[in-house]
Design a protein around this motif. Structure first.
Motif, PDB file in Angstrom:
ATOM      1  N   ARG A   1      10.465   6.878  -7.525  1.00 30.17           N
ATOM      2  CA  ARG A   1      11.438   6.241  -8.410  1.00 30.17           C
ATOM      3  C   ARG A   1      11.995   7.207  -9.444  1.00 30.17           C
ATOM      4  NH1 ARG A   1       9.693   0.125  -9.991  1.00 30.17           N
ATOM      5  NH2 ARG A   1       9.984  -0.726  -7.912  1.00 30.17           N
ATOM      6  N   THR A   2      11.272   8.285  -9.753  1.00 29.80           N
ATOM      7  CA  THR A   2      11.774   9.252 -10.724  1.00 29.80           C
ATOM      8  C   THR A   2      12.911  10.049 -10.090  1.00 29.80           C
ATOM      9  OG1 THR A   2      10.147  10.896 -10.044  1.00 29.80           O
ATOM     10  CG2 THR A   2       9.553   9.465 -11.888  1.00 29.80           C
ATOM     11  N   PRO A   3      13.954  10.341 -10.838  1.00 28.50           N
ATOM     12  CA  PRO A   3      15.075  11.080 -10.258  1.00 28.50           C
ATOM     13  C   PRO A   3      14.644  12.508  -9.907  1.00 28.50           C
ATOM     14  CG  PRO A   3      15.362  10.825 -12.626  1.00 28.50           C
ATOM     15  CD  PRO A   3      14.160  10.013 -12.243  1.00 28.50           C
ATOM     16  N   PRO A   4      15.156  13.046  -8.819  1.00 24.66           N
ATOM     17  CA  PRO A   4      14.785  14.411  -8.432  1.00 24.66           C
ATOM     18  C   PRO A   4      15.372  15.429  -9.405  1.00 24.66           C
ATOM     19  CG  PRO A   4      16.517  13.590  -7.017  1.00 24.66           C
ATOM     20  CD  PRO A   4      16.098  12.442  -7.893  1.00 24.66           C
TER      21      PRO A   4
ATOM     22  N   PRO B   1      17.440  18.697 -10.529  1.00 21.89           N
ATOM     23  CA  PRO B   1      18.684  19.242  -9.972  1.00 21.89           C
ATOM     24  C   PRO B   1      18.378  20.453  -9.095  1.00 21.89           C
ATOM     25  CG  PRO B   1      18.509  19.719 -12.324  1.00 21.89           C
ATOM     26  CD  PRO B   1      17.388  18.782 -11.980  1.00 21.89           C
TER      27      PRO B   1
ATOM     28  N   ARG C   1       6.316   7.839  -7.994  1.00 22.28           N
ATOM     29  CA  ARG C   1       6.820   9.206  -7.809  1.00 22.28           C
ATOM     30  C   ARG C   1       8.234   9.211  -7.235  1.00 22.28           C
ATOM     31  NH1 ARG C   1       8.990  13.389  -8.190  1.00 22.28           N
ATOM     32  NH2 ARG C   1       8.466  15.270  -7.076  1.00 22.28           N
TER      33      ARG C   1
END
Length: 105
Positions: A46-49, A51, A44
């Motif tokens: 590692r996934t990019p936040p 915007p 969780r």
């Protein structure tokens, strides 16, 4: 006679072995569950936040003096809530479909 040594004729020995097996299985399941939770948390993070504020499509032009406070999109439409308390609905081609006044706190 030694009273500390268990007798082989004791009927509780099979029950204790069964209980020991259950506790061992429970410990294994708990360790496996903890490992799964750790892996899910790592995946969780590692996934990019997402915007913080989605950009408006280039086809949408807000009215003069209007600043976007929130934006949401649906199939074929965009909804923009402005700082002055209006809900503006745009078609996917950028045409203004609706302008509604809101009572925002």
């Amino acid at each position: 006679m030694d009273t500390n040594t268990p007798q082989n004729e004791d009927p509780d020995i099979p029950h204790i072995r069964f209980l020991r097996g259950l506790v061992t299985v429970l410990a294994g399941v708990m360790i496996l569950g903890l490992l799964v939770l750790i892996v899910l948390i790592v995946i969780r993070f590692r996934t990019p936040p997402l915007p913080a504020f989605p950009a408006l499509p280039a086809a949408i032009a807000l009215p003069d003096g209007a600043d976007a406070q929130a934006v949401t999109a649906g199939p074929g439409w965009y909804l923009v809530v402005t700082q002055d308390g209006r809900a503006l609905v745009y078609a996917s081609d950028g045409k203004l479909v609706s302008d509604t006044a809101l009572d925002l706190p």
